[in-house]
Write an enzyme that holds these catalytic residues in place. Structure first.
Site, mmCIF file in Angstrom:
data_model
loop_
_atom_site.group_PDB
_atom_site.id
_atom_site.type_symbol
_atom_site.label_atom_id
_atom_site.label_comp_id
_atom_site.label_asym_id
_atom_site.label_seq_id
_atom_site.Cartn_x
_atom_site.Cartn_y
_atom_site.Cartn_z
ATOM 1 N N HIS A 87 0.350 -4.102 -1.000
ATOM 2 C CA HIS A 87 0.034 -2.671 -1.098
ATOM 3 C C HIS A 87 0.000 -2.090 0.304
ATOM 4 O O HIS A 87 -0.561 -2.683 1.227
ATOM 5 C CB HIS A 87 -1.333 -2.449 -1.764
ATOM 6 C CG HIS A 87 -1.700 -0.992 -1.817
ATOM 7 N ND1 HIS A 87 -1.199 -0.129 -2.764
ATOM 8 C CD2 HIS A 87 -2.481 -0.236 -0.999
ATOM 9 C CE1 HIS A 87 -1.669 1.087 -2.546
ATOM 10 N NE2 HIS A 87 -2.443 1.050 -1.479
ATOM 11 N N ARG A 173 -11.299 13.506 -7.373
ATOM 12 C CA ARG A 173 -11.496 13.407 -5.921
ATOM 13 C C ARG A 173 -10.551 14.351 -5.183
ATOM 14 O O ARG A 173 -10.907 14.950 -4.179
ATOM 15 C CB ARG A 173 -11.261 11.963 -5.457
ATOM 16 C CG ARG A 173 -12.419 11.031 -5.779
ATOM 17 C CD ARG A 173 -12.025 9.571 -5.634
ATOM 18 N NE ARG A 173 -11.489 9.301 -4.321
ATOM 19 C CZ ARG A 173 -10.510 8.433 -4.075
ATOM 20 N NH1 ARG A 173 -9.955 7.758 -5.062
ATOM 21 N NH2 ARG A 173 -10.098 8.227 -2.853
ATOM 22 N N LYS A 192 -6.439 -0.885 -9.451
ATOM 23 C CA LYS A 192 -5.050 -0.894 -9.947
ATOM 24 C C LYS A 192 -4.370 -2.222 -9.640
ATOM 25 O O LYS A 192 -3.672 -2.784 -10.476
ATOM 26 C CB LYS A 192 -4.247 0.248 -9.308
ATOM 27 C CG LYS A 192 -4.640 1.635 -9.797
ATOM 28 C CD LYS A 192 -3.623 2.681 -9.412
ATOM 29 C CE LYS A 192 -3.659 3.047 -7.954
ATOM 30 N NZ LYS A 192 -4.700 4.004 -7.583
#
Length: 448
Positions: A87, A173, A192
């Protein structure tokens, strides 16, 4: 997990007053919000209290676990081997996933990659993939597992079943000015990633003008939080801090970045892209137990490019997910944007600085990105740099080439590009591309 219910106002007050919440309290709050028992205005209050007072390491892990279990956690046990993903916190020109995923998969490590779309100044992996005609990123979970079993790699978007609480919280958010909270960012990323069914994770945490985290110290804090959560869940997690003071590589924009990725897999990639790609890929190969060290993993990564197996894996996954492999084999057949224009330097000297954020916004102006979630992106739009920090440039020399189907944007885009590039008489110090490695034992200088 306890079935006890709590008074939501009491929980908000507790966090407002700087006190830590228990696992049961956080679990109840997330579950009640996902079940529509807590309205947005109360969850907004909780997010703001968390933003202002912070969440400790345990609270961040509790939040991640609650969001993770708000949906299904994919079981990939039918796919042999240790599943490893990467990621990135995102940056301008960051096309590394497109290069390292096929490298790692071709080395025998399964790569289940669920990615996102771009918003603001950075492009999203899904937008890049969708610039390949026919490539589909929307698959159900059975097809996700099937592609991974068959190809050792799958490149898709987040499904409704994965971490639905995160999807809702992220939207909230976004409109309540609470995005830049390190524990909330970490919980969002890790819920996730853990839901994908991975066994280990490599993180590329960027800092600098083109990164989400502008300051090195904030990037280091985020990396430590992410690694801590990963290890808390029993997943070996390693992060690197990488520099985003200038775009990564030369191409910015969806198809333009895919084209540069194909160059990389053909062994003709820019040095900055390949150095970080081989480090991240080598670490993934090591965590997947296909190398006994990161260094050996890097050598295997380089060999997969040299012998053509990584490029073949890329062609295989493009075809598997419905894409036209013809443009991968011959990128010059891809249609060009209506307007392709050079930006020429207005002085001689050395490129000393690049405002990567401003350059990312130029690409958005040209049509390559989106300002709002439902904006369309133009796969042909973007720019290609001809100079980077440290390069010498003559007055009148081309420093970038703009690609757009919005010809009316060319004048302001050219000005934006010139304003984003600083040229001075003296040669600048070279940038350190990778500064630190973060693992369960702490933060270490990277001198690779």
């Amino acid at each position: 997990m306890s079935d006890q219910s709590y008074n939501i106002v009491t929980l908000i007050r507790k966090k407002r007053d700087g006190k830590a919440l228990t696992e049961d309290e956080i679990s109840y709050l997330i579950r009640a919000y996902t079940d529509d028992k807590v309205p947005d205005y109360q969850m907004s209050s909780f997010l703001m209290a968390s933003f202002l007072n912070g969440l400790n390491t345990e609270e961040a892990a509790y939040l991640t676990r609650s969001m993770l279990h708000s949906g299904i956690v994919v079981d990939l046990s039918e796919t042999p081997g240790l599943k490893v993903d990467k990621h990135s916190t995102g940056g301008v020109g960051d096309k590394l996933s497109l290069i390292l995923a096929p490298i790692v998969a071709s080395c025998g490590v399964p790569v289940p990659m669920i990615s996102g779309r771009g918003l603001g100044h950075t492009g999203g992996t899904l937008d890049k993939l969708e610039s390949i005609p026919g490539f589909t990123v929307d698959v159900d979970l059975e097809r996700y597992k099937e592609i991974l079993r068959k190809q050792n790699i799958v490149l898709v978007g987040q499904t409704e079943e994965i971490a639905p609480a995160d999807k809702r919280l992220y939207s909230l958010r976004d409109v309540t000015a609470t995005v830049e909270s390190i524990p909330l960012i970490a919980g969002s990323i890790m819920s996730k990633k853990l839901a994908e069914g991975i066994d280990a994770l490599v993180l590329d945490v960027k800092f600098g003008s083109g990164a989400f985290m502008k300051k090195h110290e904030d990037a280091a804090k985020l990396a430590k939080t992410l690694v801590g959560i990963g290890e808390e869940f029993g997943k070996q997690t390693i992060a690197y801090l990488t520099n985003m003071e200038q775009p990564l590589g030369y191409a910015v924009g969806n198809w333009l970045e895919v084209k540069e990725s194909i160059d990389c897999l053909n062994g003709n990639g820019p040095d900055d892209v390949m150095e970080i790609t081989h480090l991240l890929a080598g670490t993934m190969i090591y965590l997947g137990k296909k190398a006994s060290s990161v260094e050996e993993g890097i050598e295997k990564s380089k060999k997969a490019v040299e012998d053509g197996s990584a490029l073949q894996k890329w062609i295989d996954i493009v075809e598997e997910q419905g894409g036209d492999s013809g443009v991968v084999k011959d990128p010059d057949t891809y249609p060009k944007a209506d307007a392709v224009e050079d930006v020429k330097s207005d002085r001689s000297g050395y490129v000393t600085e690049m405002d990567a954020f401003a350059m990312g916004m130029v690409s958005v102006e040209l049509g390559a990105g989106r300002r709002a979630k439902d904006d369309d992106v133009d796969p042909q739009a973007g720019f290609v740099l001809h100079k980077k920090i440290g390069d010498q440039v003559e007055k009148g020399e081309t420093i970038a080439t703009l690609h757009t189907n919005k010809e009316e944007m060319l004048v302001s885009a050219k000005k934006g590009m010139l304003d984003a590039i600083t040229i001075k008489d003296h040669e600048p110090k070279s940038l350190r591309k990778i500064t630190h490695r973060v693992d369960k034992d702490g933060i270490h200088d990277y001198d690779g």
